[in-house]
Design a protein around this motif. Structure first.
Motif, PDB file in Angstrom:
ATOM      1  N   THR A  47      14.788 -37.098 -29.360  1.00 41.90           N
ATOM      2  CA  THR A  47      15.090 -36.946 -30.768  1.00 41.90           C
ATOM      3  C   THR A  47      13.658 -37.005 -31.398  1.00 41.90           C
ATOM      4  OG1 THR A  47      16.959 -38.291 -30.804  1.00 41.90           O
ATOM      5  CG2 THR A  47      15.793 -38.308 -32.736  1.00 41.90           C
TER       6      THR A  47
ATOM      7  N   ASP B 259      20.716 -32.057 -33.067  1.00 45.92           N
ATOM      8  CA  ASP B 259      20.353 -33.588 -32.326  1.00 45.92           C
ATOM      9  C   ASP B 259      21.803 -34.086 -31.939  1.00 45.92           C
ATOM     10  OD1 ASP B 259      19.496 -35.670 -31.168  1.00 45.92           O
ATOM     11  OD2 ASP B 259      18.433 -36.463 -33.020  1.00 45.92           O
ATOM     12  N   GLU B 260      22.169 -33.800 -30.856  1.00 50.10           N
ATOM     13  CA  GLU B 260      23.376 -34.445 -30.395  1.00 50.10           C
ATOM     14  C   GLU B 260      24.527 -34.067 -31.334  1.00 50.10           C
ATOM     15  OE1 GLU B 260      23.601 -37.772 -27.923  1.00 50.10           O
ATOM     16  OE2 GLU B 260      21.393 -37.699 -27.616  1.00 50.10           O
TER      17      GLU B 260
HETATM   18 MG   LIG Z   1      18.409 -39.333 -29.895  1.00 49.05          MG
END
Ligand SMILES: [Mg+2]
Ligand SMILES: Nc1ncnc2c1ncn2[C@@H]1O[C@H](COP(=O)(O)OP(=O)(O)OP(=O)(O)O)[C@@H](O)[C@H]1O
Lengths: 296, 361
Positions: free
Chosen positions: B48, B163-164
Motif C-alpha cells: 500500500t 489496492d486489494e
Molecule cells: Mg495494504
C-alpha cells in the motif's frame, strides 16, 4: 413487533418529567399572556389581549386612539435575530478549522484538545463574561496594550456596543459548534478526501464537494445549538451590552422585574418560542432540501 | 513497449529517530505501458505504501517516481495522470452513481455534454446503466466495486492503481470481478498496478508480478517464471505449495548438483546463479507437489508411506513420509475409477526431469 404493545410504557417517566418541567410552565406562560397585569407585578385573572397588542404596537399617552408600531420592541427583536445569526456564523467560521484541527490529530491527543475546549464550561458564565469586560473596557487589557504600543491615542469604546455582545456570545457558544462539528468529522471517512484529490479536485473543491457535505449534519446541529440559546441570551447582553443593546432575553426579564407587566413578558416569551420554532423549521427545510429532493 | 512508471532508489521511513520504521527499502522498478502489473506480498510488506507513493498521497523519503518519463515525485495526486481504486471504494455517499463517476471529469473542467457522454459510456462498461441515479448506499458491494472502477477509469488515466480491490468480496463475486477487471484492462489499454496478497489472484491475472517482503522486491517476473523458478525460499513458500527437502550434495557441476535422495538414489537439481555448495554439504531443494508422479512401490526415485489423503475435487493431495522421515506432499489429478491409496500403504515417486531445484535459504 412482538411485545410492541407495552413497550411505550418505558417512556412514561420521561414523559412525566417533560410534562411537568416543560409543558406545565409553558402552559402557565401561555395563559398569563392573555391576562391583565397586577399593579405590583403578578397577574389579575381577567382576560385581555392588551399584552399581545403591546408586543407590536404602542398607544400615544395623551391620545389612546393613536396607535403606532412599538419601534423599541421591533428594534430588540431585530437585534436579537441579527446578533444570533451573526454569532452562529462566526462560531461556524471559527469552529470549522478548530474541529478540523482536532479531528486530524493523532487519536490519543484528541482527548486533550477536546478537554481544553470544554474547560470554559467549568467556570460560571457570569464570571467569564466579566473577564471579557475586563479585557475590552476603556482602561482594560486590550486598550492598555494598544495605547502602550502607540497604535491608538485614546481608548476605543468597545463596551456597551453590539460588537461587545457579539464577541461575548461567540466566545460563550463556540464550544457548542466545535463539538458537533468534531463529532461529524470524526465519523468522516478520510479516504474520501484522498479520493477527491485523486480525481483532480483542488483544495477548495475538496472542501466544498467532499468535506462540507460530510460534516453537514454537524453544522446543522451546531447551528441549532448556538442559535437557540443566543436568541434568548440574557447575561452576555446585560453585562457587555448594557441598556443600549438590549436583547429579547433582557426585554422579557425587564417586564417581570421593573416593568411589572407579567402578561407582556409572557407574550414576549411566547413570541420568542414561536420565532425559534419557526426558524428551526425553516432552517431544516432549506438545509435538508437537497437530500429530500433526491430521495423523493 | 515504453516505460510507464520508473521508480528508482525509492525508500520510505515512517517516524523519526529511534522509532523510525523503514517501510520501503531502495526499490527500483519499471512498469511497462499497458501491462497488468501486480504487487504481491504478505500483510505489512509495504504494498500500500508503494502504491500511495505512486498515487502521490505519500512523499518518499528518498528516490524518484517518473510517470511516462516525467518526474512527478513532488507532485500532488491531483496533478498526476493516475487514478486509484481504493480498498474501501471511498465512493462519495452524498452523490449519485453518475455524479460519482463524473466527478473527476467535472474537476478537470470538461464540458457538461462530454461528461454526460463519458459517464454513460462508463456505466455501460461496468453494466450499471439501470442504477445511474442511485446512491452508493443503495447498491451491493460488488456494484460499489464496479462504480469505484468506473469512477477511476472515467478521466482516462494513464495508470490505474488498485489496492486489494477484491478483498471485500465473497469468492464467487471475486472470480467474476477478476475476469471483469481483465476485460476492462484489455478494452481500455490502461496500465494497471494491482495490489493483492492472494497469490492465486496474482498468478491468474498478471502480466508481471513483483513479490515483496519487508519493504523489498524479492523477485520480479511473469507468473510462470515466478512459479517455476522462485529465487529464494520465501518466494517458493509464498507462491503455490512447495516441498522443501534437506538433501546432501554428492557432486557439483556447471550449475547443476547431484543430490542424494532419501532411500539412496540420486537426482540432478539446478543450482541458483553463483551458488557452489561443497560436496557433502546439506542444501535445501524444492519441488512442487504436482511435479512428481506416483509409481509402484519399488519403482521411482523416492519411496514413501501414505499418511493421509485430502480430496480437492480436481485433484487429491497425498501426504507422504519419505524414507528419512521428511514429509512430502504429492498432488495427483483425479481420474474416474482411480483408487485413493489407503493410509500406511507404500508407493514410489518419480520426479519430473528438471523439477528439483536447490534454493538459497
Ligand atoms: Mg495494504
Ligand atoms: N502512516 C504510517 N505510520 C507508521 N507506519 C506506517 C504507516 N503506514 C504504514 N506503516 C507501516 O509500514 C508497513 C507497510 O505498510 P503497508 O500499509 O504498505 O503494508 P501492506 O503491504 O499494504 O499490508 P496489507 O496487506 O496489510 O495492506 C507496515 O508495517 C505499517 O505498519
Amino acid at each position: 413487533m412482538h411485545g410492541h404493545g407495552w413497550k411505550w410504557l418505558l417512556c412514561t417517566p420521561a414523559l412525566i418529567v417533560l410534562l411537568l418541567a416543560a409543558s406545565g410552565p409553558l402552559l402557565i406562560v401561555a395563559v398569563y399572556s392573555f391576562l391583565s397585569p397586577g399593579n405590583m407585578g403578578g397577574v389579575v385573572w381577567e382576560f385581555s389581549l392588551e399584552a399581545w397588542f403591546r408586543v407590536f404596537f404602542r398607544r400615544d399617552i395623551f391620545e389612546p386612539d393613536l396607535v403606532e408600531w412599538n419601534r423599541a420592541h421591533l428594534q430588540v427583536f431585530w437585534r436579537s435575530i441579527w446578533l444570533s445569526l451573526q454569532t452562529t456564523f462566526i462560531c461556524a467560521v471559527l469552529g470549522f478549522p478548530t474541529a478540523w484541527f482536532i479531528a486530524t490529530r493523532p487519536r490519543h491527543t484528541r482527548t486533550i484538545w477536546l478537554f481544553l475546549i470544554t474547560i470554559p464550561f467549568w467556570t460560571n458564565l457570569l464570571i467569564r463574561t466579566f473577564a471579557i469586560q475586563e479585557m475590552i473596557r476603556n482602561n482594560g487589557t486590550v486598550n492598555a496594550v494598544l495605547m502602550w504600543s502607540g497604535l491608538i491615542d485614546s481608548p476605543i469604546q468597545m463596551m456597551f456596543t453590539e460588537f461587545a455582545v457579539l464577541l461575548g456570545m461567540a466566545y460563550v457558544f463556540l464550544p457548542l459548534m466545535v463539538l458537533p462539528l468534531y463529532a461529524a468529522m470524526e465519523k468522516m471517512d478520510f479516504s474520501l478526501v484522498e479520493a477527491g484529490y485523486d480525481l483532480y479536485a483542488s483544495r477548495l473543491n475538496v472542501l466544498w464537494h467532499v468535506i462540507l457535505p460530510q460534516v453537514k449534519p454537524g453544522f446543522i446541529a451546531g447551528s441549532i445549538l448556538v442559535f437557540i440559546p443566543a436568541i434568548g441570551a440574557y447575561v452576555t447582553p446585560r453585562v457587555l451590552g448594557g441598556g443600549r443593546t438590549m436583547m429579547l432575553g433582557n426585554l422579557i426579564a425587564l417586564q417581570f422585574g421593573q416593568g411589572r407587566n407579567w402578561p407582556l413578558g409572557a407574550a414576549l416569551a411566547m413570541l420568542m418560542l414561536v420565532v425559534v420554532v419557526g426558524a428551526l423549521i425553516f432552517y431544516l427545510r432549506v438545509v435538508g432540501r437537497n437530500d429530500e429532493a433526491r430521495r423523493g | 513497449m515504453s516505460h510507464e512508471i520508473d521508480i528508482t532508489g525509492l525508500s520510505k521511513s515512517f517516524g523519526q529517530g529511534a522509532a523510525a520504521f523503514q517501510a520501503l527499502k531502495e526499490i527500483d522498478l519499471t512498469i511497462t505501458s499497458g501491462e497488468f502489473f501486480t504487487l504481491l506480498g504478505p500483510s505489512g510488506c509495504g504494498k500500500t505504501t508503494l502504491l500511495r507513493i505512486i498515487a502521490g498521497f505519500e512523499l518518499p523519503s528518498t528516490g524518484t517516481v517518473r510517470i511516462n518519463g516525467r518526474d512527478v515525485t513532488s507532485l500532488g495526486p491531483s496533478k498526476r495522470p493516475v487514478n486509484t481504486v481504493f480498498q474501501s471504494y471511498a465512493l462519495f455517499p452524498h452523490m449519485s452513481l453518475s455524479e460519482n463517476i463524473g466527478f473527476g471529469l467535472k474537476m478537470l473542467g470538461k464540458p457538461k455534454a462530454e461528461i454526460r457522454a463519458t459517464v454513460d459510456e462508463m456505466l455501460q462498461l461496468v453494466r450499471l446503466e439501470a442504477m445511474a441515479d442511485r446512491r452508493p448506499s443503495e447498491i451491493s458491494g460488488g456494484q460499489q466495486q464496479r462504480v469505484a472502477l468506473a469512477r477511476a477509469l472515467a478521466p482516462r488515466p494513464r495508470v490505474l492503481l488498485l489496492d486489494e480491490p477484491l478483498s471485500a468480496l465473497d469468492l464467487k463475486l471475486r472470480k467474476e470481478m477478476q475476469s471483469e477487471l481483465k476485460r476492462l484492462q484489455s478494452e481500455t489499454g490502461i496500465t494497471f498496478v494491482f495490489v493483492t496478497h492472494d497469490q492465486e489472484e496474482a498468478l491468474t491475472m498478471s502480466d508481471r508480478i513483483a513479490v515483496m517482503s519487508a519493504g523489498q522486491i524479492l523477485q520480479l517476473g511473469a507468473p510462470q517464471e515466478i512459479y517455476n523458478t522462485p529465487v529464494n525460499r520465501f518466494v517458493a513458500d509464498f507462491i503455490g505449495d512447495t516441498n522443501f527437502l534437506k538433501l546432501r550434495v554428492k557432486a557439483v557441476d556447471a550449475g547443476m548438483a547431484v543430490l542424494e535422495l532419501p532411500g539412496g538414489k540420486a537426482a540432478q537439481a539446478s543450482l541458483p546463479d553463483g551458488m557452489r555448495p561443497a560436496t557433502g554439504a546439506l542444501v535445501t531443494a524444492v519441488i512442487r507437489p504436482e511435479q512428481a508422479e506416483a509409481t509402484g512401490a519399488d519403482e521411482g526415485d523416492l519411496h514413501a508411506t501414505v499418511e493421509s489423503a485430502t480430496f480437492f475435487g480436481t485433484d487429491t493431495h497425498l501426504h507422504l513420509t519419505l524414507a528419512d522421515a521428511q514429509g512430502f506432499v504429492l498432488r495427483r489429478q483425479n481420474r474416474p475409477g482411480q483408487p485413493v491409496p489407503a493410509p500406511q500403504s507404500r508407493l514410489g515417486l518419480a520426479l519430473a526431469p528438471g523439477a528439483l531445484r536447490v534454493l538459497e535459504d
